[in-house]
Design a protein around this motif. Structure first.
Motif, PDB file in Angstrom:
ATOM      1  N   ASN A   9      -3.183  -2.577   8.316  1.00  0.00           N
ATOM      2  CA  ASN A   9      -4.031  -3.735   8.577  1.00  0.00           C
ATOM      3  C   ASN A   9      -5.343  -3.289   9.202  1.00  0.00           C
ATOM      4  OD1 ASN A   9      -2.168  -6.236   8.167  1.00  0.00           O
ATOM      5  ND2 ASN A   9      -0.938  -4.678   9.186  1.00  0.00           N
ATOM      6  N   ASN A  14      -5.815  -7.946  14.277  1.00  0.00           N
ATOM      7  CA  ASN A  14      -5.153  -8.085  15.574  1.00  0.00           C
ATOM      8  C   ASN A  14      -5.448  -9.451  16.201  1.00  0.00           C
ATOM      9  OD1 ASN A  14      -7.851  -6.883  15.770  1.00  0.00           O
ATOM     10  ND2 ASN A  14      -7.512  -6.896  17.983  1.00  0.00           N
ATOM     11  N   ALA A  30       1.893  -9.711  15.364  1.00  0.00           N
ATOM     12  CA  ALA A  30       3.252  -9.344  15.804  1.00  0.00           C
ATOM     13  C   ALA A  30       4.297 -10.130  15.008  1.00  0.00           C
ATOM     14  CB  ALA A  30       3.407  -9.583  17.304  1.00  0.00           C
ATOM     15  N   GLU A  33       4.437  -8.497  11.592  1.00  0.00           N
ATOM     16  CA  GLU A  33       5.153  -7.226  11.685  1.00  0.00           C
ATOM     17  C   GLU A  33       6.662  -7.440  11.746  1.00  0.00           C
ATOM     18  OE1 GLU A  33       5.456  -3.181  14.410  1.00  0.00           O
ATOM     19  OE2 GLU A  33       4.064  -4.762  15.018  1.00  0.00           O
ATOM     20  N   GLN A  34       7.110  -8.363  12.580  1.00  0.00           N
ATOM     21  CA  GLN A  34       8.545  -8.633  12.692  1.00  0.00           C
ATOM     22  C   GLN A  34       9.117  -9.096  11.361  1.00  0.00           C
ATOM     23  OE1 GLN A  34       9.659 -11.355  15.823  1.00  0.00           O
ATOM     24  NE2 GLN A  34      11.764 -11.484  15.109  1.00  0.00           N
ATOM     25  N   CYS A  36       7.938  -8.478   8.341  1.00  0.00           N
ATOM     26  CA  CYS A  36       7.930  -7.353   7.401  1.00  0.00           C
ATOM     27  C   CYS A  36       9.081  -6.394   7.682  1.00  0.00           C
ATOM     28  CB  CYS A  36       6.605  -6.600   7.473  1.00  0.00           C
ATOM     29  SG  CYS A  36       5.210  -7.476   6.747  1.00  0.00           S
ATOM     30  N   ARG A  37       9.297  -6.066   8.942  1.00  0.00           N
ATOM     31  CA  ARG A  37      10.374  -5.131   9.296  1.00  0.00           C
ATOM     32  C   ARG A  37      11.752  -5.705   8.940  1.00  0.00           C
ATOM     33  NH1 ARG A  37       8.642  -0.749  12.051  1.00  0.00           N
ATOM     34  NH2 ARG A  37       6.634  -0.880  13.142  1.00  0.00           N
ATOM     35  N   GLU A  48       6.794   0.923   8.160  1.00  0.00           N
ATOM     36  CA  GLU A  48       5.877   1.412   9.188  1.00  0.00           C
ATOM     37  C   GLU A  48       4.704   0.444   9.183  1.00  0.00           C
ATOM     38  OE1 GLU A  48       4.669   5.480   8.853  1.00  0.00           O
ATOM     39  OE2 GLU A  48       6.738   6.169   8.570  1.00  0.00           O
ATOM     40  N   PHE A  49       4.355  -0.098  10.318  1.00  0.00           N
ATOM     41  CA  PHE A  49       3.356  -1.165  10.408  1.00  0.00           C
ATOM     42  C   PHE A  49       2.266  -0.738  11.380  1.00  0.00           C
ATOM     43  CE2 PHE A  49       1.631  -5.307  11.430  1.00  0.00           C
ATOM     44  CZ  PHE A  49       1.871  -6.090  10.310  1.00  0.00           C
ATOM     45  N   GLN A  50       1.008  -0.757  10.930  1.00  0.00           N
ATOM     46  CA  GLN A  50      -0.117  -0.306  11.749  1.00  0.00           C
ATOM     47  C   GLN A  50      -1.301  -1.255  11.614  1.00  0.00           C
ATOM     48  OE1 GLN A  50       0.132   2.275  13.718  1.00  0.00           O
ATOM     49  NE2 GLN A  50       1.904   3.343  12.904  1.00  0.00           N
ATOM     50  N   GLN A  51      -2.113  -1.319  12.668  1.00  0.00           N
ATOM     51  CA  GLN A  51      -3.377  -2.051  12.633  1.00  0.00           C
ATOM     52  C   GLN A  51      -4.400  -1.253  13.419  1.00  0.00           C
ATOM     53  OE1 GLN A  51      -5.287  -3.716  15.307  1.00  0.00           O
ATOM     54  NE2 GLN A  51      -6.811  -4.300  13.781  1.00  0.00           N
ATOM     55  N   TYR A 133       2.434 -10.341   2.262  1.00  0.00           N
ATOM     56  CA  TYR A 133       3.052  -9.101   2.736  1.00  0.00           C
ATOM     57  C   TYR A 133       4.491  -8.997   2.224  1.00  0.00           C
ATOM     58  CZ  TYR A 133      -0.724  -8.547   6.200  1.00  0.00           C
ATOM     59  OH  TYR A 133      -1.936  -8.380   6.827  1.00  0.00           O
TER      60      TYR A 133
END
Length: 149
Positions: A9, A14, A30, A33-34, A36-37, A48-51, A133
């Motif tokens: 991202n 954010n 957040a 992310e939850q 997606c996981r 693996e989730f990044q921003q 996503y």
């Protein structure tokens, strides 16, 4: 063996849930992310989730993905329209890419209609909110299942 999907991202994501909720909705990053996981885990994938708000960091994550992960889901934010460097990094990664946008960028300002990322992406999901996503993760799960059959 669990397959890994990298979800990247870009700038300002954010601020989801705070920034223009009429365009981007009320979910936070957040929350995304939850989702997606959990969703990926249910499909046998590691997420693996990044921003980041820093283009160089994004490029480093893409470089590190090379031949290490099964696919990239990327919402490059404003870098979609400006970053030849991210375009080049995605090519160098030699990993399938799906581009995601929460809003339908084609219904917005003209400058948002061009994407450097789309030129290297396997597919583009725009305008489905944060469900994009999940849709991208589902695609990878289905593709990986077919390739293992």
């Amino acid at each position: 063996m669990m397959k890994t999907i990298l979800v990247l991202n870009g700038p300002n994501l954010n601020m989801l849930g705070l920034r223009e909720p009429e365009v981007y909705g009320s979910e936070t990053l957040a929350d995304v992310e939850q989702t997606c996981r959990e969703y990926g885990g249910g499909l046998g994938l590691v997420i693996e989730f990044q921003q980041t708000n820093h283009e160089g960091q994004m490029i480093e994550w893409i470089h590190h993905a090379r031949r290490r992960i099964a696919g990239i889901v990327i919402n490059p934010g404003a870098w979609t329209h400006t970053s030849a460097a991210i375009h080049d990094a995605l090519i160098a990664a030699e990993v399938p890419v799906i581009e995601v946008h929460i809003s339908n960028v084609h219904r917005r300002e003209d400058f948002r209609h061009f994407s450097y990322v789309s030129r290297v992406a396997k597919g583009v999901l725009a305008g489905f909110g944060t469900d994009g996503y999940r849709m991208a993760i589902q695609h990878y799960a289905s593709s990986l299942e077919q390739s293992n059959a």
